[in-house]
Design an enzyme around this catalytic site. Structure first.
Site, PDB file in Angstrom:
ATOM      1  N   ALA A  10      47.144  47.294  39.712  1.00 22.93           N
ATOM      2  CA  ALA A  10      45.987  46.999  39.249  1.00 22.93           C
ATOM      3  C   ALA A  10      46.510  45.817  38.264  1.00 22.93           C
ATOM      4  O   ALA A  10      47.727  45.471  37.825  1.00 22.93           O
ATOM      5  CB  ALA A  10      45.449  48.265  38.352  1.00 22.93           C
ATOM      6  N   ALA A  13      49.808  45.426  34.846  1.00 27.45           N
ATOM      7  CA  ALA A  13      51.126  46.311  35.103  1.00 27.45           C
ATOM      8  C   ALA A  13      52.541  45.596  35.010  1.00 27.45           C
ATOM      9  O   ALA A  13      53.445  46.228  35.411  1.00 27.45           O
ATOM     10  CB  ALA A  13      50.913  46.766  36.558  1.00 27.45           C
ATOM     11  N   ASP A  84      53.558  34.752  43.435  1.00 30.88           N
ATOM     12  CA  ASP A  84      52.596  35.343  42.451  1.00 30.88           C
ATOM     13  C   ASP A  84      51.040  35.217  42.756  1.00 30.88           C
ATOM     14  O   ASP A  84      50.772  34.140  43.505  1.00 30.88           O
ATOM     15  CB  ASP A  84      52.739  34.739  40.916  1.00 30.88           C
ATOM     16  CG  ASP A  84      52.332  35.785  39.892  1.00 30.88           C
ATOM     17  OD1 ASP A  84      52.173  36.912  39.999  1.00 30.88           O
ATOM     18  OD2 ASP A  84      52.066  35.179  38.879  1.00 30.88           O
ATOM     19  N   GLU A  85      50.321  36.253  42.445  1.00 29.94           N
ATOM     20  CA  GLU A  85      48.846  36.045  42.853  1.00 29.94           C
ATOM     21  C   GLU A  85      48.606  35.906  44.234  1.00 29.94           C
ATOM     22  O   GLU A  85      47.962  35.346  44.989  1.00 29.94           O
ATOM     23  CB  GLU A  85      48.186  34.821  41.992  1.00 29.94           C
ATOM     24  CG  GLU A  85      48.281  35.045  40.645  1.00 29.94           C
ATOM     25  CD  GLU A  85      47.732  35.877  39.810  1.00 29.94           C
ATOM     26  OE1 GLU A  85      46.790  36.646  40.358  1.00 29.94           O
ATOM     27  OE2 GLU A  85      47.981  36.069  38.609  1.00 29.94           O
ATOM     28  N   GLN A  87      47.130  38.022  46.248  1.00 30.12           N
ATOM     29  CA  GLN A  87      46.082  38.334  46.825  1.00 30.12           C
ATOM     30  C   GLN A  87      45.315  37.148  47.412  1.00 30.12           C
ATOM     31  O   GLN A  87      44.387  37.245  48.294  1.00 30.12           O
ATOM     32  CB  GLN A  87      45.142  39.305  45.874  1.00 30.12           C
ATOM     33  CG  GLN A  87      44.774  38.243  44.639  1.00 30.12           C
ATOM     34  CD  GLN A  87      45.780  38.285  43.505  1.00 30.12           C
ATOM     35  OE1 GLN A  87      46.808  38.728  43.655  1.00 30.12           O
ATOM     36  NE2 GLN A  87      45.159  38.034  42.325  1.00 30.12           N
ATOM     37  N   CYS A 142      45.217  53.645  32.648  1.00 28.63           N
ATOM     38  CA  CYS A 142      43.971  53.479  32.233  1.00 28.63           C
ATOM     39  C   CYS A 142      43.980  53.783  30.788  1.00 28.63           C
ATOM     40  O   CYS A 142      44.737  54.641  30.269  1.00 28.63           O
ATOM     41  CB  CYS A 142      43.087  54.535  33.190  1.00 28.63           C
ATOM     42  SG  CYS A 142      41.366  54.706  32.752  1.00 28.63           S
ATOM     43  N   CYS A 144      42.190  56.037  29.537  1.00 29.61           N
ATOM     44  CA  CYS A 144      42.350  57.733  29.555  1.00 29.61           C
ATOM     45  C   CYS A 144      43.664  58.291  29.649  1.00 29.61           C
ATOM     46  O   CYS A 144      43.758  59.515  29.499  1.00 29.61           O
ATOM     47  CB  CYS A 144      41.273  58.371  30.611  1.00 29.61           C
ATOM     48  SG  CYS A 144      41.855  58.351  32.385  1.00 29.61           S
ATOM     49  N   GLU A 168      36.754  35.604  40.469  1.00 29.80           N
ATOM     50  CA  GLU A 168      36.171  35.174  39.033  1.00 29.80           C
ATOM     51  C   GLU A 168      37.566  35.456  37.936  1.00 29.80           C
ATOM     52  O   GLU A 168      37.873  36.610  37.829  1.00 29.80           O
ATOM     53  CB  GLU A 168      35.320  35.859  38.407  1.00 29.80           C
ATOM     54  CG  GLU A 168      34.769  35.365  37.223  1.00 29.80           C
ATOM     55  CD  GLU A 168      33.383  35.987  36.609  1.00 29.80           C
ATOM     56  OE1 GLU A 168      33.481  36.161  35.485  1.00 29.80           O
ATOM     57  OE2 GLU A 168      32.458  36.189  37.420  1.00 29.80           O
ATOM     58  N   TYR A 175      38.292  41.823  32.583  1.00 29.37           N
ATOM     59  CA  TYR A 175      38.792  42.943  33.616  1.00 29.37           C
ATOM     60  C   TYR A 175      39.363  43.772  32.698  1.00 29.37           C
ATOM     61  O   TYR A 175      40.260  43.727  31.818  1.00 29.37           O
ATOM     62  CB  TYR A 175      39.666  42.407  34.605  1.00 29.37           C
ATOM     63  CG  TYR A 175      39.065  41.397  35.626  1.00 29.37           C
ATOM     64  CD1 TYR A 175      38.411  41.799  36.615  1.00 29.37           C
ATOM     65  CD2 TYR A 175      39.253  40.108  35.307  1.00 29.37           C
ATOM     66  CE1 TYR A 175      37.684  41.120  37.683  1.00 29.37           C
ATOM     67  CE2 TYR A 175      38.383  39.243  36.294  1.00 29.37           C
ATOM     68  CZ  TYR A 175      37.850  39.904  37.322  1.00 29.37           C
ATOM     69  OH  TYR A 175      37.368  38.982  38.411  1.00 29.37           O
TER      70      TYR A 175
END
Length: 186
Positions: A10, A13, A84-85, A87, A142, A144, A168, A175
């Site tokens: 995510a 990280a 990198d990046e 995705q 997270c 939490c 975006e 985010y």
């Protein structure tokens, strides 16, 4: 034996930080690396791999038209390719990087997000999950305290967004890395 690696997580990280460390390790030992980053991500200027911790490095920019086979054929002596990046790679580009690892014996290490803000795979990530010889999930947490696995897009007031374009560009103002429970509860 060279491999195609996919290191995913995510947001926030430390993927870019890890990439910069790997580049440093290779170069400290006298080995050449080629570093690529997606042209679409210009948060820190076009063509830079930037860690939230501060280190930044110039990189070659890729887009959907980039031909990794042609670029890397012209680079004898490269010991490692870092992306990198990842995705934002296309399926064909991932196939090319797979070929470079296996036929040219050059390790290729790709860093990127697995899924978008709706929990859907990015095209490059889907291809990497299918073809990578080794995958490593990098971990972050997270709010939490649980392991964050989702990328939640938020509006200016911090409310979860569920619709919009898959891509975006944005950082912490757009985010949040969250666990599955917080993703569902928002």
């Amino acid at each position: 034996m060279a491999k195609l690696f996919f290191r995913y997580a995510a947001m926030n990280a430390g993927k870019s930080t890890a990439l910069l460390q790997v580049a440093h390790n290779y170069e400290e030992r006298g080995h050449a690396v080629r570093i690529f980053t997606a042209g679409v991500d210009d948060r820190y200027g076009k063509g830079f791999v930037t860690s939230r911790l501060g280190p930044q490095r110039l990189a070659e920019v890729f887009n959907a038209a980039t031909d990794f086979r042609a670029l890397l054929t012209q680079s004898p002596g490269v010991a490692c390719v870092l992306v990198d990046e990842a995705q934002f790679l296309t399926k064909d580009q991932v196939w090319s990087l797979h070929e470079i690892a296996h036929m040219r014996h050059v390790p290729v290490i790709c860093y990127g997000l697995r899924t978008d803000f709706q929990g859907e795979l990015f095209g490059g990530s889907a291809a990497l999950l299918a073809l990578a010889d080794e995958m490593d999930e990098m971990k972050t947490i997270c709010d939490c305290g649980r392991k964050a696995t989702m990328n939640m897009r938020v509006d200016a007031s911090g409310r979860k967004l569920t619709e919009g374009a898959q891509v975006e560009i944005g950082g912490n103002s757009r985010y949040r890395a969250v666990c599955g429970r917080c993703f569902r509860a928002s």
